[in-house]
Design an enzyme around this catalytic site. Structure first.
Site, PDB file in Angstrom:
ATOM      1  N   SER A   1       0.868  -1.177   0.000  1.00  0.00           N
ATOM      2  CA  SER A   1       0.000   0.000   0.000  1.00  0.00           C
ATOM      3  C   SER A   1       0.900   1.220   0.000  1.00  0.00           C
ATOM      4  O   SER A   1       2.048   1.152   0.465  1.00  0.00           O
ATOM      5  CB  SER A   1      -0.883   0.012   1.253  1.00  0.00           C
ATOM      6  OG  SER A   1      -1.510   1.276   1.427  1.00  0.00           O
TER       7      SER A   1
ATOM      8  N   TYR B   1      -1.203  -0.621  10.480  1.00  0.00           N
ATOM      9  CA  TYR B   1      -1.351  -0.886   9.047  1.00  0.00           C
ATOM     10  C   TYR B   1      -0.141  -0.372   8.276  1.00  0.00           C
ATOM     11  O   TYR B   1       0.425  -1.090   7.443  1.00  0.00           O
ATOM     12  CB  TYR B   1      -2.636  -0.227   8.535  1.00  0.00           C
ATOM     13  CG  TYR B   1      -2.926  -0.501   7.075  1.00  0.00           C
ATOM     14  CD1 TYR B   1      -3.400  -1.749   6.676  1.00  0.00           C
ATOM     15  CD2 TYR B   1      -2.740   0.480   6.104  1.00  0.00           C
ATOM     16  CE1 TYR B   1      -3.673  -2.003   5.341  1.00  0.00           C
ATOM     17  CE2 TYR B   1      -3.006   0.222   4.772  1.00  0.00           C
ATOM     18  CZ  TYR B   1      -3.478  -1.025   4.393  1.00  0.00           C
ATOM     19  OH  TYR B   1      -3.745  -1.278   3.069  1.00  0.00           O
TER      20      TYR B   1
END
Length: 260
Positions: free
Chosen positions: A149, A166
């Site tokens: 990501s 994350y």
């Protein structure tokens, strides 16, 4: 020069895609299947996998599914057993399953931290290790695509959502990709990662509803968020022989957000 059309053809190849019942995983399953690969999708919910299989079959794609919770090491072993039994081998592995958690760093629950790191990093290692040992290394061929990501390429600003676990996990996926590419290159295995920007998915639904697509698009040069097709070209490049000389790379698919 060889035919690029032939290089992009996946006829006869097999693909295992985690988190393949919806969102980015299903998008990747669509393009690999459309190009001829036999696709096996996996996730935690049988009804969602059944629905995705029906959707893929409507597109003329040979698709099967296996229920597995990749947070459990025993499920990963069963998944690999089942994948090899059904497919014979795994040519393409797409590590897409993941989780996120929003909380300020100072208040981030350790249980949530462990859940995110377990699914986003530990399970990726365990599944990739088994597929490598049991299929790709003996066959001296493999295409591994990890879903990182842009959150793994940078930090959060002071006014953004708190997603430290994350961001940390996706940063780990980035260097896992580079490290494994170096180690497994001699076996004919490429290892690359896609780093999506903002795409609509179950994981991002809350943010999309709260902030809005227009607001999320403002900083991107292309002035838009990702759609249902935007990951397909990059995924196909990494999965096919068109990308056979590309390994250890992280490709941001983010409308140019990380360029500015």
């Amino acid at each position: 020069m060889g035919s690029i059309k032939k290089a992009l053809d996946l006829t006869g190849k097999t693909a295992l895609i985690t988190g393949g019942s919806s969102g980015l995983g299903l998008q990747v399953a669509e393009v690999l299947g459309e190009q001829g690969a036999k696709v096996l999708i996996t996730g935690r919910k049988a009804d969602a996998l059944e629905s995705a299989q029906a959707h893929l079959r409507q597109l003329g794609i040979e698709a099967d599914w296996v229920v597995a919770d990749n947070q459990k090491e025993s499920d990963i072993t069963k998944l690999v057993d089942e994948a090899l039994a059904r497919l014979g081998r795994v040519d393409i592995l797409v590590n897409n399953a993941g989780a996120t958690w929003g909380a300020p760093a100072a208040e981030h629950p350790v249980e949530a931290w462990d859940k995110v790191l377990n699914l986003n990093v530990r399970s990726v290692f365990l599944l990739t290790q088994q597929i490598g040992k049991r299929s790709m290394i003996p066959n001296r061929y493999g295409r591994i695509i990890n879903l990182a990501s842009i959150a793994g390429l940078k930090g959060n600003g002071p006014n953004s959502m708190g997603t430290l676990a994350y961001n940390t996990s996706k940063g780990a996926v980035v260097n896992f990709t580079r490290g494994l590419a170096g180690e497994w290159g001699p076996f004919g295995i490429t290892v690359n990662a896609l780093a999506p920007g903002f795409f609509p998915s179950k994981m991002t639904r809350g943010t999309l509803e709260k902030v809005g697509a227009d607001k999320l698009s403002e900083r991107a040069p292309l002035q838009r968020i990702g759609d249902e097709d935007d990951l397909k070209g990059a995924a196909l490049l990494f999965a096919s022989d068109a990308g056979k000389h590309i390994t250890g790379q992280i490709l941001a698919v983010d409308g140019g957000l990380t360029a500015v």
